[in-house]
Design an enzyme around this catalytic site. Structure first.
Site, PDB file in Angstrom:
ATOM      1  N   LYS A  93       5.192  10.324   8.214  1.00 58.24           N
ATOM      2  CA  LYS A  93       5.057  11.069   9.469  1.00 58.24           C
ATOM      3  C   LYS A  93       6.198  10.914  10.461  1.00 58.24           C
ATOM      4  O   LYS A  93       6.353  11.733  11.359  1.00 58.24           O
ATOM      5  CB  LYS A  93       3.735  10.663  10.133  1.00 58.24           C
ATOM      6  CG  LYS A  93       3.503   9.160  10.110  1.00 58.24           C
ATOM      7  CD  LYS A  93       2.028   8.832   9.875  1.00 58.24           C
ATOM      8  CE  LYS A  93       1.785   7.359   9.567  1.00 58.24           C
ATOM      9  NZ  LYS A  93       1.810   6.996   8.170  1.00 58.24           N
ATOM     10  N   TYR A 129       0.866  -1.182   0.000  1.00 59.08           N
ATOM     11  CA  TYR A 129       0.000   0.000   0.000  1.00 59.08           C
ATOM     12  C   TYR A 129       0.901   1.228   0.000  1.00 59.08           C
ATOM     13  O   TYR A 129       1.858   1.304   0.779  1.00 59.08           O
ATOM     14  CB  TYR A 129      -0.870  -0.010   1.255  1.00 59.08           C
ATOM     15  CG  TYR A 129      -1.744   1.218   1.443  1.00 59.08           C
ATOM     16  CD1 TYR A 129      -2.878   1.414   0.666  1.00 59.08           C
ATOM     17  CD2 TYR A 129      -1.431   2.165   2.413  1.00 59.08           C
ATOM     18  CE1 TYR A 129      -3.677   2.529   0.845  1.00 59.08           C
ATOM     19  CE2 TYR A 129      -2.231   3.286   2.602  1.00 59.08           C
ATOM     20  CZ  TYR A 129      -3.353   3.460   1.816  1.00 59.08           C
ATOM     21  OH  TYR A 129      -4.150   4.572   2.004  1.00 59.08           O
ATOM     22  N   ASP A 133       9.301   2.748  -0.863  1.00 62.70           N
ATOM     23  CA  ASP A 133       8.354   3.444   0.004  1.00 62.70           C
ATOM     24  C   ASP A 133       8.734   3.082   1.440  1.00 62.70           C
ATOM     25  O   ASP A 133       8.433   1.984   1.926  1.00 62.70           O
ATOM     26  CB  ASP A 133       6.927   2.968  -0.325  1.00 62.70           C
ATOM     27  CG  ASP A 133       5.886   3.587   0.607  1.00 62.70           C
ATOM     28  OD1 ASP A 133       6.278   4.181   1.624  1.00 62.70           O
ATOM     29  OD2 ASP A 133       4.682   3.454   0.316  1.00 62.70           O
TER      30      ASP A 133
HETATM   31  N1  HOZ Z   1      -3.251   3.153   6.246  1.00 63.96           N
HETATM   32  C1  HOZ Z   1      -2.876   3.174   7.604  1.00 63.96           C
HETATM   33  C2  HOZ Z   1      -2.163   1.989   8.049  1.00 63.96           C
HETATM   34  N2  HOZ Z   1      -1.305   1.357   7.199  1.00 63.96           N
HETATM   35  C3  HOZ Z   1      -4.018   3.463   8.553  1.00 63.96           C
HETATM   36  C4  HOZ Z   1      -4.046   4.886   8.832  1.00 63.96           C
HETATM   37  C5  HOZ Z   1      -4.986   5.380   9.895  1.00 63.96           C
HETATM   38  O1  HOZ Z   1      -6.083   4.873  10.059  1.00 63.96           O
HETATM   39  O2  HOZ Z   1      -4.606   6.323  10.534  1.00 63.96           O
END
Ligand code: HOZ
Length: 427
Positions: free
Chosen positions: A267, A144, A239
């Protein structure tokens, strides 16, 4: 454990927020029940609105490497808040953060700050296309890379959790430019390059997959990708939104000794505040506007609060941090395996320094999406709730990784394993 206030807040949230959450996995649809609404975080602990305390293995999905409310990070934010919240103009601190990242991550000579991991990967893809003059991108099943159109194809994380591999709203014309291949399978990549000679702009992957659960690269896989892309004039994009500053000081590229052309970060470089970045060799990065023609922009980019937090965070990370983190991760993984075996539950625990995942009733080696997809989600979900009720907060999905830091002290890890013992016993 009483979580009635969380339940009431979730009911209320659903009236004004789609699904009651601002990001899908949080809704607990994957594991059942209602989400926990949190109020405070302190070191390794979270406290919810009902006053329950949990050991946290989500770490705000990765970046809280130093724990919640780390004194240095909070002080940096407070000091910056006393000066200004934003300018939409350059600051010296942006360069300081950029220099720090450049000095730590092998593949980054120049870096552009953005506001999220999604923005970082979206921009890196555009840059790869603009730089090479080619359109096709290769990504891997279960990886992802945020929710931009090109990358929302057979993706992990929330799409995997909710069982929607592709999203309505992504035009076929865009999706058809993304080739998806099985992770950890070099032959599939070779075949794709043979089938589309001179057309593949870049190969993007999580060097340690984290969004289908933690799936490390097989020996030689990353080197193989490096070799194939280099020979084909295509860019290799790591990534490292999850693995950056987590699996090693220089990220997965330092851990495995393979340097990509472009790297994306999230982040973690803002101590958990909203920020992201993409970087790479100067020759490629200088194609970004205003140095070059590939456009990318953002008023909030380089936001001073996020930048101040990021500098404070990165200056706390030395090699010793990662040595201890690797030891603790291994201890936790070994302890979980041992507790599961004690209760006769077939469990595969994948881990790399600072991240781990549990796969129930899966093959002994989980190396790709097909193994992940065949693990028992139902058993994971029951284990998840057993842990939650014992005060351990894991990611609410069988397809997400768990994260730890040095605030997961030996005492905390022992308490986690005690909770796991009870949760395995109850399965
Ligand atoms: N896509 C995020 C985890 N791989 C989840 C992000 C969230 O819900 O803050």
């Amino acid at each position: 454990m009483d979580r009635s206030k969380s339940k009431a807040l979730f009911t209320r949230a659903q009236l004004s927020i789609p699904g009651g959450v601002n990001s899908p996995v949080r809704a607990f649809k994957g594991v059942g029940g209602h989400p926990v609404f949190f109020e405070t975080g302190e070191g390794v602990y979270l406290e919810d609105v009902d006053g329950n305390r949990y050991i946290d293995y989500v770490a705000s999905w990765g970046p809280m490497l130093l724990g919640h409310r780390h004194a240095g990070v909070v002080e940096a934010i407070r000091a910056q808040a006393g000066r200004a919240l934003g300018f939409g103009a350059p600051t010296g601190q942006e360069t300081e953060l950029a220099e720090r990242v450049v000095s730590m991550v092998p593949g980054i000579e120049k870096i552009r700050l953005v506001n999220s991991g999604t923005e970082a990967t979206m921009s890196a893809i555009r840059l790869a296309r603009g730089f090479t003059g080619r359109d096709l991108i290769i990504k891997f099943d279960g990886c992802y890379h945020g929710h931009s159109d090109s990358l929302l194809v057979r993706a992990g994380s929330g799409l995997l959790t909710l069982g929607i591999p592709n999203s309505p709203g992504v035009p076929d014309a865009v999706a058809s430019k993304t080739l998806t291949l099985p992770f950890n399978d070099l032959d599939a990549v070779r075949r794709a390059f043979d089938a589309y000679p001179g057309q593949i702009a870049g190969v993007i992957l999580e060097p340690v997959a984290g969004n289908m659960g933690c799936v490390p690269p097989l020996a030689g896989y990353l080197d193989g990708l490096r070799d194939i892309t280099a020979r084909s004039g295509s860019l290799l994009i790591f990534d490292e939104v999850m693995t950056g500053f987590r699996v090693a000081r220089g990220g997965a590229q330092a851990l495995y000794g393979v340097t990509p052309d472009l790297t994306t970060l999230g982040k973690v470089i803002g101590g958990g505040l909203p920020i992201g970045a993409f970087g790479g060799t100067a020759a490629i990065m200088d194609h970004i506007a205003p140095a070059g023609p590939v456009y990318q922009a953002g008023t909030l980019s380089g936001n001073p609060l996020a930048v101040a937090a990021g500098i404070a965070m990165l200056e706390s990370l030395d090699e010793n941090f990662y040595r201890v983190l690797a030891e603790r991760t291994e201890f936790l993984a070994g302890g979980l395996r041992e507790r599961a075996a004690r209760h006769n539950h077939p469990l595969t625990v994948n881990f790399v320094c600072g991240m781990f995942s549990l796969f129930f009733d899966a093959p002994e080696e989980v190396t790709g999406f097909s193994h992940v997809a065949n693990s028992s989600v139902d058993t994971f979900n029951r284990f998840f709730h057993g842990m939650l009720d014992r005060g351990v907060y894991l990611a609410p999905s069988a397809f997400e990784a768990g994260f730890l830091g040095l605030h997961h002290t030996p005492d905390v890890l022992d308490a986690t394993l005690d909770a796991a013992d009870g949760a395995f016993a109850d399965l």
